[in-house]
Design an enzyme around this catalytic site. Structure first.
Site, mmCIF file in Angstrom:
data_model
loop_
_atom_site.group_PDB
_atom_site.id
_atom_site.type_symbol
_atom_site.label_atom_id
_atom_site.label_comp_id
_atom_site.label_asym_id
_atom_site.label_seq_id
_atom_site.Cartn_x
_atom_site.Cartn_y
_atom_site.Cartn_z
ATOM 1 N N SER A 1 0.781 -1.348 0.041
ATOM 2 C CA SER A 1 -0.200 -0.149 0.077
ATOM 3 C C SER A 1 0.946 1.107 0.000
ATOM 4 O O SER A 1 2.170 1.199 0.626
ATOM 5 C CB SER A 1 -0.738 -0.090 1.327
ATOM 6 O OG SER A 1 -1.452 1.303 1.441
ATOM 7 N N TYR B 1 -2.835 -1.654 10.145
ATOM 8 C CA TYR B 1 -2.710 -1.879 8.844
ATOM 9 C C TYR B 1 -1.415 -1.214 8.154
ATOM 10 O O TYR B 1 -0.670 -2.122 7.507
ATOM 11 C CB TYR B 1 -4.160 -1.305 8.270
ATOM 12 C CG TYR B 1 -3.918 -1.516 6.606
ATOM 13 C CD1 TYR B 1 -4.481 -2.479 5.981
ATOM 14 C CD2 TYR B 1 -3.812 -0.327 6.046
ATOM 15 C CE1 TYR B 1 -4.519 -2.438 4.528
ATOM 16 C CE2 TYR B 1 -3.469 -0.212 4.624
ATOM 17 C CZ TYR B 1 -3.997 -1.387 3.892
ATOM 18 O OH TYR B 1 -4.047 -1.516 2.480
#
Length: 252
Positions: A139, A152
């Site tokens: 990400s 996350y």
């Protein structure tokens, strides 16, 4: 990584980036297997893409990862590409202690332990293939975190680091290690929190990012982001601090 005549396994492939990637790889002449937790979603994907192969599997479970590996090699001995795409994102407030840490899944297990374990399982097999690849989906938040998603972001940063070291270890083999580091993409990932944070429909589409990824593959890139993420990845220390403050000023 070659663009066609691969046999590809995509975890978390029944929706979002995984499903769009499966669709595009099929169109390019690859054999594609997707796995996911939901039989219903897999059936929907099969209806949409009749030539796709599906396997129900929760890769957050170690024993199911091992079973997936055994099944995949038995059914698809020419498998040469592993895409570690499955993941979850949760809004966690550590002022509440452990209240939110393990509700609705374990981010560390699914986002980091699973791709590390699957990479370890499949690497010896992939090294026997003339051309092979492991694709890790990280990400843009691996490079500069959004504090409302603390675990996350940490798992994606860890997976980015792991990708660098795995690529180095496999540099003299037939296995490429490719990192997909997407920006915010409008998928169903953590929709409730995105709505709350005002982030809904502020990302790009899965179609747009997957096209960007495929273009990067054609160019031989090993770390494929887009212009949004490049600013985070290439930031100086001063830029990093400024971007962190900017990204987190509207945190709830």
């Amino acid at each position: 990584m070659k663009m066609t005549n691969n046999t590809v396994l995509i975890t978390g492939g029944s929706a979002g980036i995984g499903l769009e990637l499966a669709k595009r790889l099929l169109e390019l002449g690859n054999e594609v297997i997707i796995c996911g937790r939901s039989e219903a979603r897999l059936a929907e994907a099969k209806q949409q893409l009749p030539n796709i192969h599906t396997k129900q599997c929760d890769v957050a479970d170690r024993s199911q990862r091992e079973a997936l590996y055994e099944w995949a090699l038995k059914e698809y001995p020419n498998l040469n590409v592993l895409v570690n795409n499955a993941g979850i994102q949760k809004e966690i407030d550590f002022k509440k202690g452990t209240e939110e840490l393990f509700v609705d899944g374990d981010e560390i297990e699914l986002n980091f332990q699973a791709p590390v374990h699957l990479s370890a399982l499949f690497t010896p097999h992939l090294m026997k293939q003339p051309e092979a690849a492991i694709v890790q989906v990280t990400s843009g938040l691996a490079f500069n975190p959004l504090a409302v998603y603390p675990v996350y972001c940490a798992t994606k940063a860890a997976l980015h680091s792991f990708s660098l070291t795995l690529r180095h270890q496999l540099r003299d083999t037939s296995v490429e290690v490719i990192e997909m580091a997407p920006p915010m993409v409008d998928t169903g990932l953590n929709q409730k929190s995105r709505d709350k944070q005002g982030l809904t429909y502020r990302g790009i589409s899965s179609e747009e990012y997957v096209q960007y990824f495929l273009d990067g593959l054609k160019e031989g890139k090993q770390e494929i982001t887009n212009e949004r993420v490049e600013g985070l990845r290439d930031a100086t220390r001063a830029d990093y601090d400024r971007l962190f403050e900017q990204m987190n000023t509207q945190e709830n």
